[in-house]
Scaffold this active site. Structure first.
Site, PDB file in Angstrom:
ATOM      1  N   THR A   1       5.355  -7.624   1.206  1.00  0.00           N
ATOM      2  CA  THR A   1       6.575  -8.401   1.382  1.00  0.00           C
ATOM      3  C   THR A   1       6.334  -9.529   2.390  1.00  0.00           C
ATOM      4  O   THR A   1       5.798  -9.287   3.471  1.00  0.00           O
ATOM      5  CB  THR A   1       7.711  -7.479   1.886  1.00  0.00           C
TER       6      THR A   1
ATOM      7  N   GLU B   1       8.886   2.453  10.000  1.00  0.00           N
ATOM      8  CA  GLU B   1       9.368   1.882   8.738  1.00  0.00           C
ATOM      9  C   GLU B   1      10.386   2.806   8.079  1.00  0.00           C
ATOM     10  O   GLU B   1      11.316   2.352   7.422  1.00  0.00           O
ATOM     11  CB  GLU B   1       8.166   1.682   7.802  1.00  0.00           C
TER      12      GLU B   1
HETATM   13  C1  LIG Z   1      10.723  -3.096  -1.909  1.00  0.00           C
HETATM   14  C2  LIG Z   1       9.301  -2.748  -1.586  1.00  0.00           C
HETATM   15  C3  LIG Z   1       8.656  -3.336  -0.486  1.00  0.00           C
HETATM   16  C4  LIG Z   1       7.313  -3.042  -0.208  1.00  0.00           C
HETATM   17  N1  LIG Z   1       6.704  -3.688   0.829  1.00  0.00           N
HETATM   18  C5  LIG Z   1       5.397  -3.433   1.105  1.00  0.00           C
HETATM   19  C6  LIG Z   1       4.718  -4.159   2.156  1.00  0.00           C
HETATM   20  O1  LIG Z   1       5.278  -5.064   2.773  1.00  0.00           O
HETATM   21  N2  LIG Z   1       3.423  -3.850   2.411  1.00  0.00           N
HETATM   22  C7  LIG Z   1       2.747  -2.888   1.721  1.00  0.00           C
HETATM   23  O2  LIG Z   1       1.583  -2.659   2.037  1.00  0.00           O
HETATM   24  N3  LIG Z   1       3.343  -2.201   0.691  1.00  0.00           N
HETATM   25  C8  LIG Z   1       4.651  -2.460   0.366  1.00  0.00           C
HETATM   26  N4  LIG Z   1       5.270  -1.786  -0.678  1.00  0.00           N
HETATM   27  C9  LIG Z   1       4.497  -0.848  -1.468  1.00  0.00           C
HETATM   28  C10 LIG Z   1       4.906   0.619  -1.287  1.00  0.00           C
HETATM   29  O3  LIG Z   1       4.540   1.094  -0.017  1.00  0.00           O
HETATM   30  C11 LIG Z   1       4.213   1.420  -2.419  1.00  0.00           C
HETATM   31  O4  LIG Z   1       4.731   0.938  -3.646  1.00  0.00           O
HETATM   32  C12 LIG Z   1       4.509   2.902  -2.300  1.00  0.00           C
HETATM   33  O5  LIG Z   1       3.849   3.467  -1.193  1.00  0.00           O
HETATM   34  C13 LIG Z   1       4.096   3.682  -3.576  1.00  0.00           C
HETATM   35  O6  LIG Z   1       2.792   3.403  -3.924  1.00  0.00           O
HETATM   36  P1  LIG Z   1       2.417   2.985  -5.434  1.00  0.00           P
HETATM   37  O7  LIG Z   1       3.328   1.857  -5.830  1.00  0.00           O
HETATM   38  O8  LIG Z   1       0.957   2.746  -5.483  1.00  0.00           O
HETATM   39  O9  LIG Z   1       2.815   4.237  -6.336  1.00  0.00           O
HETATM   40  P2  LIG Z   1       1.915   5.525  -6.601  1.00  0.00           P
HETATM   41  O10 LIG Z   1       1.400   6.043  -5.304  1.00  0.00           O
HETATM   42  O11 LIG Z   1       0.918   5.216  -7.657  1.00  0.00           O
HETATM   43  O12 LIG Z   1       2.984   6.558  -7.144  1.00  0.00           O
HETATM   44  C14 LIG Z   1       3.363   6.623  -8.543  1.00  0.00           C
HETATM   45  C15 LIG Z   1       4.294   7.817  -8.725  1.00  0.00           C
HETATM   46  O13 LIG Z   1       3.572   9.039  -8.426  1.00  0.00           O
HETATM   47  C16 LIG Z   1       4.255   9.810  -7.454  1.00  0.00           C
HETATM   48  N5  LIG Z   1       3.306  10.479  -6.559  1.00  0.00           N
HETATM   49  C17 LIG Z   1       2.170   9.949  -6.046  1.00  0.00           C
HETATM   50  N6  LIG Z   1       1.555  10.850  -5.243  1.00  0.00           N
HETATM   51  C18 LIG Z   1       2.333  11.966  -5.235  1.00  0.00           C
HETATM   52  C19 LIG Z   1       2.235  13.228  -4.582  1.00  0.00           C
HETATM   53  N7  LIG Z   1       1.213  13.512  -3.762  1.00  0.00           N
HETATM   54  N8  LIG Z   1       3.229  14.149  -4.786  1.00  0.00           N
HETATM   55  C20 LIG Z   1       4.282  13.858  -5.624  1.00  0.00           C
HETATM   56  N9  LIG Z   1       4.407  12.668  -6.286  1.00  0.00           N
HETATM   57  C21 LIG Z   1       3.447  11.738  -6.093  1.00  0.00           C
HETATM   58  C22 LIG Z   1       5.059   8.786  -6.663  1.00  0.00           C
HETATM   59  O14 LIG Z   1       6.168   9.396  -6.006  1.00  0.00           O
HETATM   60  C23 LIG Z   1       5.490   7.808  -7.758  1.00  0.00           C
HETATM   61  O15 LIG Z   1       6.627   8.293  -8.425  1.00  0.00           O
HETATM   62  C24 LIG Z   1       6.604  -2.099  -1.003  1.00  0.00           C
HETATM   63  C25 LIG Z   1       7.248  -1.494  -2.111  1.00  0.00           C
HETATM   64  C26 LIG Z   1       8.559  -1.829  -2.422  1.00  0.00           C
HETATM   65  C27 LIG Z   1       9.208  -1.193  -3.625  1.00  0.00           C
END
Ligand SMILES: Cc1cc2nc3c(=O)[nH]c(=O)nc-3n(C[C@H](O)[C@H](O)[C@H](O)COP(=O)(O)OP(=O)(O)OC[C@H]3O[C@@H](n4cnc5c(N)ncnc54)[C@H](O)[C@@H]3O)c2cc1C
Length: 418
Positions: free
Chosen positions: A149, A232
């Site tokens: 972001t 956060e």
């Molecule tokens: C509005 C917004 C702002 C953001 N801002 C930033 C930012 O400024 N900087 C930054 O670095 N990131 C940012 N993010 C990213 C955010 O931190 C990640 O999207 C989030 O941590 C999830 O990671 P992923 O998208 O890789 O999903 P994944 O980790 O691939 O997850 C996919 C699905 O699998 C599930 N899952 C994964 N592992 C497990 C587990 N161990 N147990 C149960 N379920 C599991 C998850 O819950 C999810 O439903 C932002 C995201 C959003 C939506």
């Protein structure tokens, strides 16, 4: 009674009022006003005195913010710098970093972003593969970050990168403050399904970080990252709007312009929270206030919102007694997503199929459709709902850790997709 507990709230309010009367002028530039605020210790009153604060207990942050709003003067800046970088640097940074990086956070002169997530490392953040190697007096960084972001406008990034591949994944990570405006960094905006573009992909190709910009110890970045994540996950602080109608003069013009520019990528954040504030008026306007199903869903929503508010107040009181934010932040985060989804459900009941329409002639000029398209984000940002459940299960309920086959392997031997 501790010395801190004996600080008189009324005396602090009176001191601040006297200080504002002596220092404030609407014709100051915003920067000059923020410099005065910071110099006086009022921008960040809970920071230690030696780093530009007043060493006041956490509860006084609210008192000072209320008093600034009541006086009708602009407050300190918001954002990743103030809410994530500053507490992380205060807790883990060297004195050199505190001295260099905290003052421009307090004045808003340096804008920050968070470079944590990667295409293959979100929930499993410790599996990140961005690489940093030491070359002389700098670290050279190569890899890709995503969902960052505000990265397109940031001066500095909170970066996690792997510096040791021969130790288990949590132990080979280092935490850096990386200058964003350099040839080795390319930022590409991403457009979301709700039409806004708050996120970016960040490509690092030979980007350089001075060695003295390591926050904490080399290889100890996971511990530092947990501090950032805990901050956060607590509920976002309430923004104060000046209550007096005297919002005039140069400082306010610049503060409003700054707020408009800074909030551009976040314009949809109220919709992301589901807009529970709108449901009653919408039910009345749509002639559905007597509908038993709509009434029942509104009551469930209101009950949820009130209990979440009290839980957040309890957590704030705990912090005010000097405890760092802990797993209770996960409860607040889960409550926010539960409320957002419940509010979106009520909006759907009220709007029926017309809620799917976008554009100026659709319900609330497209706001209702934007709610439906924005609410999913709150269950993902800052750690997904499932991850919050895991944290609560392990750290509050004391259930066994989820199995992780790769936890103790040297990272170079962990099977990955890259
Ligand atoms: C509005 C917004 C702002 C953001 N801002 C930033 C930012 O400024 N900087 C930054 O670095 N990131 C940012 N993010 C990213 C955010 O931190 C990640 O999207 C989030 O941590 C999830 O990671 P992923 O998208 O890789 O999903 P994944 O980790 O691939 O997850 C996919 C699905 O699998 C599930 N899952 C994964 N592992 C497990 C587990 N161990 N147990 C149960 N379920 C599991 C998850 O819950 C999810 O439903 C932002 C995201 C959003 C939506």
């Amino acid at each position: 009674m501790t010395a801190q507990a004996s600080i008189d709230r009324d005396e602090i309010r009176a001191q601040l009022r006297r200080w504002i009367a002596a220092e404030w002028s609407p014709e100051l530039s915003l920067l000059e006003w923020r410099r005065r605020l910071a110099h006086g210790g009022w921008a960040c009153p809970t920071w230690p005195r030696e780093w530009g604060g007043r060493s006041l207990p956490a509860a006084f942050a609210e008192i000072v913010a209320d008093e600034l709003a009541a006086a009708g003067v602009p407050g300190p800046p918001d954002g990743v710098g103030m809410h994530l970088a500053a507490p992380t640097i205060l807790e883990h940074g060297s004195d050199d970093l505190r001295g260099r990086l905290l003052p421009p956070i307090a004045t808003g002169e340096m804008v920050w972003c968070q470079l944590f997530s990667e295409p293959g490392a979100g929930s499993d953040l410790a599996g990140l593969t961005t690489r940093a190697e030491r070359h002389g007096d700098a670290w050279v960084v190569t890899g890709q970050k995503v969902w960052n972001t505000g990265a397109a406008h940031a001066d500095l990034g909170l970066l996690l990168a792997r510096t040791d591949w021969e130790v288990p994944k949590h132990r080979g990570i280092t935490y850096f403050a990386i200058p964003m405006r350099q040839p080795g960094i390319e930022v590409r905006p991403l457009r979301q399904m709700n039409g806004h573009a708050s996120f970016n992909e960040v490509f690092l190709d030979g980007a350089r970080v001075p060695a003295e910009n390591v926050i904490g110890q080399v290889g100890d970045g996971w511990k530092v990252a947990l501090t950032t994540l805990a901050h956060e996950r607590r509920l976002a602080p309430t923004r104060r709007i000046a209550s007096r109608p005297n919002i005039a003069g140069r400082a306010w013009r610049e503060a409003i312009a700054e707020r408009v520019a800074a909030s551009e990528p976040h314009k949809w954040y109220p919709q992301r929270a589901g807009r529970p504030d709108l449901v009653i008026a919408r039910a009345v306007a749509a002639g559905k206030r007597a509908d038993p199903v709509v009434r029942q869903e509104i009551m469930k929503l209101v009950a949820l919102a009130w209990s979440a508010k009290w839980t957040a107040q309890r957590a704030a009181a705990t912090r005010a007694r000097g405890h760092p934010p802990g797993p209770e932040g996960s409860i607040g985060k889960l409550a926010s997503s539960t409320i957002a989804r419940a509010a979106a459900r009520v909006h759907a009941l009220i709007a029926d199929a017309s809620g799917m329409l976008a554009g100026s002639d659709s319900p609330l000029g497209g706001t209702i459709a934007e709610i439906f398209l924005s609410v999913p984000a709150i269950s993902i940002a800052g750690g997904t709902d499932e991850i919050q459940h895991n944290i609560l299960a392990e750290r509050i309920l004391g259930l066994p850790r989820e199995p992780e086959a790769d936890r103790d392997l040297p990272f170079s031997r962990v099977r990955r997709n890259d």
